[in-house]
Design a protein around this motif. Structure first.
Motif, PDB file in Angstrom:
ATOM      1  N   GLY A  33      23.984  52.152 -26.096  1.00  0.00           N
ATOM      2  CA  GLY A  33      23.965  51.913 -24.660  1.00  0.00           C
ATOM      3  C   GLY A  33      24.928  50.802 -24.309  1.00  0.00           C
ATOM      4  N   GLN A  34      25.216  50.665 -23.026  1.00  0.00           N
ATOM      5  CA  GLN A  34      26.080  49.574 -22.596  1.00  0.00           C
ATOM      6  C   GLN A  34      25.260  48.294 -22.506  1.00  0.00           C
ATOM      7  N   ALA A  35      25.923  47.168 -22.699  1.00  0.00           N
ATOM      8  CA  ALA A  35      25.211  45.890 -22.718  1.00  0.00           C
ATOM      9  C   ALA A  35      25.055  45.276 -21.341  1.00  0.00           C
ATOM     10  N   ARG A  36      25.979  45.573 -20.449  1.00  0.00           N
ATOM     11  CA  ARG A  36      25.964  44.936 -19.122  1.00  0.00           C
ATOM     12  C   ARG A  36      26.834  45.752 -18.190  1.00  0.00           C
ATOM     13  N   PRO A  37      26.627  45.615 -16.894  1.00  0.00           N
ATOM     14  CA  PRO A  37      27.528  46.283 -15.945  1.00  0.00           C
ATOM     15  C   PRO A  37      28.932  45.690 -16.035  1.00  0.00           C
ATOM     16  N   GLY A  38      29.900  46.496 -15.648  1.00  0.00           N
ATOM     17  CA  GLY A  38      31.259  45.980 -15.539  1.00  0.00           C
ATOM     18  C   GLY A  38      31.971  45.758 -16.850  1.00  0.00           C
ATOM     19  N   GLU A  39      31.550  46.454 -17.911  1.00  0.00           N
ATOM     20  CA  GLU A  39      32.310  46.372 -19.156  1.00  0.00           C
ATOM     21  C   GLU A  39      33.731  46.888 -18.919  1.00  0.00           C
ATOM     22  N   ASP A  40      34.655  46.468 -19.784  1.00  0.00           N
ATOM     23  CA  ASP A  40      36.026  46.940 -19.619  1.00  0.00           C
ATOM     24  C   ASP A  40      36.119  48.416 -19.967  1.00  0.00           C
ATOM     25  N   GLU A  41      37.166  49.076 -19.468  1.00  0.00           N
ATOM     26  CA  GLU A  41      37.308  50.520 -19.627  1.00  0.00           C
ATOM     27  C   GLU A  41      37.409  50.920 -21.093  1.00  0.00           C
ATOM     28  N   ARG A  42      38.028  50.086 -21.926  1.00  0.00           N
ATOM     29  CA  ARG A  42      38.140  50.410 -23.355  1.00  0.00           C
ATOM     30  C   ARG A  42      36.754  50.496 -23.992  1.00  0.00           C
ATOM     31  N   THR A  43      35.857  49.603 -23.595  1.00  0.00           N
ATOM     32  CA  THR A  43      34.499  49.642 -24.139  1.00  0.00           C
ATOM     33  C   THR A  43      33.797  50.924 -23.743  1.00  0.00           C
ATOM     34  N   PHE A  44      33.967  51.358 -22.499  1.00  0.00           N
ATOM     35  CA  PHE A  44      33.355  52.614 -22.056  1.00  0.00           C
ATOM     36  C   PHE A  44      33.891  53.799 -22.876  1.00  0.00           C
ATOM     37  N   HIS A  45      35.193  53.801 -23.152  1.00  0.00           N
ATOM     38  CA  HIS A  45      35.761  54.878 -23.961  1.00  0.00           C
ATOM     39  C   HIS A  45      35.212  54.844 -25.385  1.00  0.00           C
ATOM     40  N   ARG A  46      35.053  53.642 -25.946  1.00  0.00           N
ATOM     41  CA  ARG A  46      34.504  53.526 -27.295  1.00  0.00           C
ATOM     42  C   ARG A  46      33.052  54.014 -27.337  1.00  0.00           C
ATOM     43  N   ILE A  47      32.282  53.690 -26.302  1.00  0.00           N
ATOM     44  CA  ILE A  47      30.900  54.175 -26.255  1.00  0.00           C
ATOM     45  C   ILE A  47      30.880  55.698 -26.268  1.00  0.00           C
ATOM     46  N   GLY A  48      31.704  56.292 -25.403  1.00  0.00           N
ATOM     47  CA  GLY A  48      31.744  57.748 -25.341  1.00  0.00           C
ATOM     48  C   GLY A  48      32.177  58.380 -26.651  1.00  0.00           C
ATOM     49  N   ALA A  49      33.208  57.808 -27.274  1.00  0.00           N
ATOM     50  CA  ALA A  49      33.696  58.353 -28.542  1.00  0.00           C
ATOM     51  C   ALA A  49      32.665  58.187 -29.654  1.00  0.00           C
TER      52      ALA A  49
END
Length: 270
Positions: free
Chosen positions: A163-179
């Motif tokens: 899961g994400q740790a907090r709102p407003g993570e950088d876009e690279r983190t969102f891509h890493r989560i998805g991958a």
């Protein structure tokens, strides 16, 4: 996470921490509603801050009094290594966003960290009355009953989560989560994506789920679960399999029998 042991005073301290966390939980439970509170972002943020403000004073004074000389981490979303010494890392409403939306997945947590190693933690679930506790070198427990991490050895049979740790993570983190979710869907059985981290990590410690990872260094969401999983016989590292500490950029907690396979599965996005 490297092993560390507690002192006799830490054992005595556990009861005082539990009492403080229970008092905070009572207040947070009184604020609980079966419906979502707030529609716009500003309203939601206001409700989140109101929860924190209502509970924080119930925790801070007794915890600091219980451990004179210990420091207090003010920013619950902060990450990275702490200065030497003892620090209280507290989340007065872990899963605050769930509480505000009328869901049951929230808790109150308090963890004592000594020289960047968690040594004592209490995770209290006010809606059920459950207490997940751990002392470094003293094991992890649910309401006094010892916890054990999963005995699974096949990642293909594993229930995992992130899961994400907090709102407003950088876009690279969102891509890493998805991958990473894709990787674990390929190599594992089922992936849960939810918040907060602590409520996923208590399941790893209890052997209900088999691994949890997060691309984050937010201390308040990780230190309690790191100690619980370690003391329950699980393995806690970073995504690459290196020893974890609050200075690590990411986090992996897993049953020992699937840890190496989880590292291998996540390596393409590490």
């Amino acid at each position: 996470m490297s092993p560390v042991t507690t002192t006799d005073s830490d054992t005595a301290l556990l009861g005082r921490v539990t009492s403080a966390v229970h008092a905070a939980g009572d207040r947070l439970r009184e604020r609980c509603t079966p419906h979502a509170r707030g529609v716009g972002l500003d309203e939601i943020v206001t409700e989140i801050h109101a929860n924190d403000d209502a509970v924080l004073d119930v925790l801070k004074e007794p915890l600091l009094a219980a451990r004179p000389g210990a420091n207090w981490v003010d920013d619950e979303l902060a990450g990275g290594a702490l200065p030497p010494g003892e620090w209280w890392i507290v989340d007065p409403a872990e899963g605050n966003i769930n509480h505000v939306h009328g869901m049951p997945d929230w808790a109150v947590t308090a963890t004592l960290v000594r020289d960047n190693r968690p040594v004592l933690t209490v995770v209290h679930l006010p809606l059920t009355g459950d207490d997940y506790t751990a002392l470094a070198g003293g094991g992890a427990h649910l309401n006094g009953v010892p916890l054990r991490a999963s005995a699974k050895t096949d990642l293909g049979a594993a229930l995992t989560g992130t899961g994400q740790a907090r709102p407003g993570e950088d876009e690279r983190t969102f891509h890493r989560i998805g991958a990473s979710v894709t990787q674990m869907l390929i190599h594992g059985l089922v992936v849960r994506v939810s918040v907060p981290a602590t409520l996923q990590l208590i399941h790893v410690a209890a052997g209900r789920t088999d691994a949890f990872w997060q691309f984050s260094d937010v201390r308040s969401g990780l230190v309690a679960g790191a100690l619980l999983v370690t003391e329950a016989g699980g393995t806690v590292t970073d995504i690459r399999g290196n020893p974890w500490s609050p200075a690590s950029p990411d986090f992996l907690a897993a049953a020992p029998g699937v840890h190496a396979a989880a590292v291998a599965a996540l390596s393409p996005v590490a």
